[in-house]
Design a protein around this motif. Structure first.
Motif, PDB file in Angstrom:
ATOM      1  N   ALA A 186     -29.278  -7.970  24.373  1.00  0.00           N
ATOM      2  CA  ALA A 186     -30.503  -8.761  24.246  1.00  0.00           C
ATOM      3  C   ALA A 186     -31.869  -8.214  23.939  1.00  0.00           C
ATOM      4  CB  ALA A 186     -30.634  -9.519  25.440  1.00  0.00           C
ATOM      5  N   LEU A 187     -31.985  -6.721  24.501  1.00  0.00           N
ATOM      6  CA  LEU A 187     -33.046  -6.025  24.401  1.00  0.00           C
ATOM      7  C   LEU A 187     -33.176  -5.394  22.888  1.00  0.00           C
ATOM      8  CD1 LEU A 187     -33.572  -4.020  27.580  1.00  0.00           C
ATOM      9  CD2 LEU A 187     -35.011  -5.936  26.691  1.00  0.00           C
ATOM     10  N   TRP A 232     -24.895  -5.302  32.029  1.00  0.00           N
ATOM     11  CA  TRP A 232     -25.823  -4.376  31.583  1.00  0.00           C
ATOM     12  C   TRP A 232     -25.520  -4.586  30.113  1.00  0.00           C
ATOM     13  CZ3 TRP A 232     -30.034  -2.922  33.715  1.00  0.00           C
ATOM     14  CH2 TRP A 232     -30.052  -2.513  34.969  1.00  0.00           C
ATOM     15  N   ALA A 288     -32.463 -11.128  28.087  1.00  0.00           N
ATOM     16  CA  ALA A 288     -32.350 -10.130  29.031  1.00  0.00           C
ATOM     17  C   ALA A 288     -32.494 -10.145  30.446  1.00  0.00           C
ATOM     18  CB  ALA A 288     -33.015  -8.788  28.440  1.00  0.00           C
ATOM     19  N   ARG A 331     -24.972  -7.056  28.377  1.00  0.00           N
ATOM     20  CA  ARG A 331     -25.636  -8.397  27.596  1.00  0.00           C
ATOM     21  C   ARG A 331     -26.996  -8.089  27.679  1.00  0.00           C
ATOM     22  NH1 ARG A 331     -23.625 -12.757  31.576  1.00  0.00           N
ATOM     23  NH2 ARG A 331     -25.586 -13.714  31.142  1.00  0.00           N
ATOM     24  N   VAL A 332     -27.452  -7.512  28.867  1.00  0.00           N
ATOM     25  CA  VAL A 332     -28.762  -6.958  28.770  1.00  0.00           C
ATOM     26  C   VAL A 332     -29.329  -5.917  27.564  1.00  0.00           C
ATOM     27  CG1 VAL A 332     -30.893  -5.758  30.074  1.00  0.00           C
ATOM     28  CG2 VAL A 332     -29.272  -7.299  31.100  1.00  0.00           C
ATOM     29  N   ARG A 333     -28.442  -4.876  27.344  1.00  0.00           N
ATOM     30  CA  ARG A 333     -28.793  -3.976  26.269  1.00  0.00           C
ATOM     31  C   ARG A 333     -28.803  -4.917  25.091  1.00  0.00           C
ATOM     32  NH1 ARG A 333     -24.640  -0.843  27.550  1.00  0.00           N
ATOM     33  NH2 ARG A 333     -25.684   0.238  29.129  1.00  0.00           N
TER      34      ARG A 333
END
Length: 84
Positions: free
Chosen positions: A34-35, A28, A43, A30-32
């Motif tokens: 990237a976004l 999460w 993401a 990493r996703v955060r």
């Protein structure tokens, strides 16, 4: 400008969904990250493993958030075209 607004909307919704996530996970973050950098393709990379782990733990709200975010990111990458 027309393309930036829907992408920004998806990013805001995605960040809000991540903020509500009950179980913090390294994926999460990493996703955060990237976004926040405006990288929807990056993401999207850990989303499948997030969905699989959430389903294995029977964490249905987290799985639903991950699937919804994955759909939103794929739509943003494809240009938010309603025909697909």
């Amino acid at each position: 400008m027309k393309r930036v607004m829907p992408l920004a909307l998806v990013a805001v919704v995605a960040v809000a969904a991540l903020a509500v996530a009950s179980v913090p996970a390294p994926h999460w973050s990493r996703v955060r990250t990237a976004l926040s950098q405006g990288l929807p393709k990056s993401a999207l990379v850990p989303m499948d493993s997030l969905i699989t782990h959430a389903q294995a733990r029977r964490a249905w709200p987290e799985a639903i958030r991950a699937v919804t975010l994955k759909i939103a990111l794929e739509a943003a990458i494809q240009g938010n075209k309603p025909e697909e």
